[in-house]
Scaffold this motif. Sequence first.
Motif, PDB file in Angstrom:
ATOM      1  N   HIS A   1     -15.834   6.528  -4.129  1.00 19.76           N
ATOM      2  CA  HIS A   1     -16.725   7.689  -4.114  1.00 19.76           C
ATOM      3  C   HIS A   1     -17.818   7.497  -3.077  1.00 19.76           C
ATOM      4  O   HIS A   1     -18.157   8.422  -2.323  1.00 19.76           O
ATOM      5  CB  HIS A   1     -17.388   7.895  -5.483  1.00 19.76           C
ATOM      6  CG  HIS A   1     -16.442   8.246  -6.574  1.00 19.76           C
ATOM      7  ND1 HIS A   1     -16.807   8.246  -7.892  1.00 19.76           N
ATOM      8  CD2 HIS A   1     -15.146   8.636  -6.562  1.00 19.76           C
ATOM      9  CE1 HIS A   1     -15.778   8.607  -8.645  1.00 19.76           C
ATOM     10  NE2 HIS A   1     -14.768   8.839  -7.856  1.00 19.76           N
TER      11      HIS A   1
ATOM     12  N   ALA B   1     -22.264  14.680 -11.945  1.00 18.71           N
ATOM     13  CA  ALA B   1     -21.749  14.444 -10.605  1.00 18.71           C
ATOM     14  C   ALA B   1     -21.662  15.736  -9.799  1.00 18.71           C
ATOM     15  O   ALA B   1     -21.751  15.713  -8.565  1.00 18.71           O
ATOM     16  CB  ALA B   1     -20.380  13.781 -10.682  1.00 18.71           C
TER      17      ALA B   1
ATOM     18  N   PHE C   1     -23.114   9.678  -7.951  1.00 17.00           N
ATOM     19  CA  PHE C   1     -22.781  10.613  -6.874  1.00 17.00           C
ATOM     20  C   PHE C   1     -23.962  10.766  -5.912  1.00 17.00           C
ATOM     21  O   PHE C   1     -24.274  11.857  -5.440  1.00 17.00           O
ATOM     22  CB  PHE C   1     -22.324  11.965  -7.428  1.00 17.00           C
ATOM     23  CG  PHE C   1     -20.825  12.156  -7.338  1.00 17.00           C
ATOM     24  CD1 PHE C   1     -19.963  11.284  -7.989  1.00 17.00           C
ATOM     25  CD2 PHE C   1     -20.275  13.180  -6.602  1.00 17.00           C
ATOM     26  CE1 PHE C   1     -18.591  11.420  -7.894  1.00 17.00           C
ATOM     27  CE2 PHE C   1     -18.897  13.340  -6.500  1.00 17.00           C
ATOM     28  CZ  PHE C   1     -18.042  12.441  -7.142  1.00 17.00           C
TER      29      PHE C   1
END
Length: 260
Positions: free
Chosen positions: A85, A110, A142
Amino acid sequence: MQTIEYRLDDGVATITLNRPEHKNAINADMTRELAEVVIQVRDSDEIRALVITGSGGSFCAGGDIKAMLASRDNQPERQARMRFHHRWLEQLIHLDKPVIAAVDGPAFGAGFGLALAADMIIASDNARFCMAFMKIGLVPDFAALYTLPRVVGLQRAKEIMYSARTIEADEAVALGIALEKVAPDALAGRAQAIAGSLAQASPTAFAQTKRALNGSQLNDLKTMLDIELTSQSVAFATREHNDAVDGFLAKQPPAFKWPE
């Protein structure tokens, strides 16, 4: 692609998160597809701007909790997934092109972090934002620990993350989370208009400006002045600058204009 839709119109790429039955919650397939598209946008000279939105009246409800359960007891797998990510999120945040998030409905967890990775958020009247992590005993991710304090300031970011409360569209605009609020049926058009406008700007001038702004809170004045000097020297040498000056002297309308 199974979880997102992608299209390109007049230099503006649009990513639509497309798991409406799950309010576009993020799963492994979606992150893989997002990573692929971010690289495609980064590497394409044809793509001049990016819009990120969601389908079915939602932006993104956050991570798919049911999917998370599969690796709940596997820490190496979880950490590997987060590192993946981080790679594409960093590429998205530092993308040398304008990125607009068009948020309708929930942008939670997120999903809120994904929206904050954009240069600007346009919210519909129905948009709602929430750093929901405290509700499930997790840390904001995130990239939100980086992006949110830079948008709202440290104290307000703490309050938003600690409380895990929901922020409605009007407050999001007041806090600077969203640039502006529009009716739901006007959201896509407004986001496309802004992205289309920025797509007409000098790509060199935009990229240099974005790079400098992204580093502005990490550098001192002397460093920022040096960046300004170098960036301006690069921009002065571009065809876009020369054409704009020639057009100005000829009293022609500029190629770049912010949409009303």
